[in-house]
Design an enzyme around this catalytic site. Structure first.
Site, short mmCIF file in Angstrom:
data_model
loop_
_atom_site.label_atom_id
_atom_site.label_comp_id
_atom_site.label_asym_id
_atom_site.label_seq_id
_atom_site.Cartn_x
_atom_site.Cartn_y
_atom_site.Cartn_z
CB SER A 211 -0.93 0.01 1.20
OG SER A 211 -0.19 0.01 2.41
CG HIS B 130 0.06 13.05 1.93
ND1 HIS B 130 -1.24 13.30 1.58
CD2 HIS B 130 0.03 11.98 2.77
CE1 HIS B 130 -2.04 12.43 2.19
NE2 HIS B 130 -1.29 11.62 2.91
CG HIS C 291 -4.67 4.86 -1.93
ND1 HIS C 291 -5.70 4.12 -2.48
CD2 HIS C 291 -4.21 4.13 -0.88
CE1 HIS C 291 -5.86 3.01 -1.79
NE2 HIS C 291 -4.97 2.98 -0.83
CG ASN D 29 -4.15 -1.90 -0.79
OD1 ASN D 29 -4.89 -2.83 -1.11
ND2 ASN D 29 -3.40 -1.94 0.30
CE1 TYR D 30 -4.06 -2.92 -8.09
CE2 TYR D 30 -2.08 -1.62 -7.73
CZ TYR D 30 -3.28 -1.83 -8.39
OH TYR D 30 -3.71 -0.93 -9.33
NE ARG D 31 -7.83 -5.25 -0.39
CZ ARG D 31 -8.14 -4.14 -1.05
NH1 ARG D 31 -7.19 -3.30 -1.40
NH2 ARG D 31 -9.40 -3.87 -1.38
CG HIS E 137 -9.50 7.76 -14.93
ND1 HIS E 137 -10.42 6.86 -14.43
CD2 HIS E 137 -9.41 8.75 -14.01
CE1 HIS E 137 -10.88 7.30 -13.27
NE2 HIS E 137 -10.28 8.45 -12.98
CG HIS F 87 -18.83 12.79 6.49
ND1 HIS F 87 -18.07 11.76 5.98
CD2 HIS F 87 -17.93 13.75 6.85
CE1 HIS F 87 -16.79 12.07 6.05
NE2 HIS F 87 -16.68 13.27 6.57
#
Length: 338
Positions: free
Chosen positions: A104, A108, A118, A120-122, A152, A182
């Site tokens: 991951s 910044h 960001h 992440n591969y799992r 993209h 929210h």
């Protein structure tokens, strides 16, 4: 040698070793590319062990020319007790020990014109249950449509090498997942996101929202047929290896743009959304905390400086207002005119 699974597919006996080796190599590749781009700072590595089983290596760069702070983590953990977040999604894994490995990354940048990113591969196994998950997404602070389009397009190309319906489904899933309910806004311009891809003969979307756009599109596509473990492993390799091509050209276009206190203050304010998402919604953060992962590594995704402001509204017709009106809602970035 292979091991049969309930998904009517087969898992190689060396599955864990192969995935972990790839994910460590991906960590190396990304760190080397970012160090070369930064031109000065280097990642500092911190290895750690998990008492219940496993460990990892965390790499963090601080105060670089490019990155104010960034982290690229690898972890490989196992244990007997499945966390509630997994059992809620895959109850058939109950009663089995688990294995999970992933790489991951959250970056910044210093310059507000360079977007946060960001990745992440799992991979996960629990008895007969296994799956791949992951993705990559871009969070700009200032609106540049050509950057969103490039990010993209590169990920679409990586997806299309394996199935032409991967990108349309996983792009919509990303828009849905990285959404702050929210706030009523997406975290950024998205990218791709997928989870629970186990090769079974089911629809591609396996998320929690059956009425969302990702689910509706996936239902129209229907099943794409069963996929082997090897098929899906090759897919995440293509996606992971696409990252530097997707991100570094954006960095080079934006890193030398002049900015002032207004842009810096807006960057710090928008970073607050990143904190809100990661602490309230992010599945990886929740999984790590529920499995007694290493807190410093789990919270590496948080920015070094951030601010909140009560009742902020952007100035009408400003670049900041354009971010809100166009870039914080799902768009067809691949076909965006630039």
């Amino acid at each position: 040698m292979t091991v049969a699974t309930s998904a009517s597919t087969a898992v190689p006996s060396d599955s864990r070793q192969r995935v972990a080796t790839f994910l460590k190599d991906l960590q190396d590749q990304i760190c080397q590319g970012l160090e070369a781009a930064d031109g000065g700072a280097q990642f500092q590595e911190d290895t750690w062990q998990r008492p219940e089983g496993g460990g990892g290596r965390s790499r963090v760069m601080k105060n670089g020319q490019l990155l104010e702070q960034g982290g690229v983590n690898f972890s490989e953990v196992w244990g007997e007790q499945l966390p509630p977040s997994i059992l809620a999604q895959r109850p058939e894994a109950a009663g089995y020990g688990f294995y999970a490995t992933g790489t991951s990354m959250v970056l910044h940048p210093r310059n507000p014109y360079v977007p946060t990113v960001h990745l992440n591969y799992r991979y996960f196994e629990a008895g007969p249950v296994w799956w791949f998950g992951g993705g990559a997404d871009l969070t700009p602070y200032y609106p540049f449509a050509e950057d969103a389009k490039h990010f993209h397009q590169v990920h679409q190309a990586a997806c299309d090498r394996h199935h032409r319906e991967y990108y349309p489904v996983f792009k919509r899933w990303c828009d849905e997942y990285f959404y702050l309910k929210h706030r009523g806004e997406t975290r950024g311009v998205g990218g791709i996101f997928f989870d629970y891809q186990d090769g079974s003969d089911r629809e591609l979307y396996r998320g929690p929202n059956p009425d969302g756009e990702a689910a509706r599109y996936s239902q129209r596509v229907g099943s794409i047929g069963s996929r082997s473990w090897e098929d899906l492993f090759a897919f995440i390799q293509s996606c992971g290896q696409a990252f530097l091509e997707a991100y570094l050209p954006i960095v080079e276009r934006r890193r030398h743009l002049t900015y002032g206190d207004r842009e810096r203050q807006f960057q710090l304010y928008r970073r607050g959304r990143y904190v809100e998402f990661n602490l309230v919604y992010d599945r990886g953060t929740i999984f790590g905390l529920q499995t007694n992962g290493r807190t410093e590594s789990i919270l590496m995704s948080l920015p070094p400086l951030v601010r909140w402001e009560y009742g902020y509204t952007p100035e009408p017709n400003s670049r900041e207002a354009e971010l809100y009106s166009t870039f914080l809602k799902p768009q067809d970035w691949v076909n965006w005119p630039v």
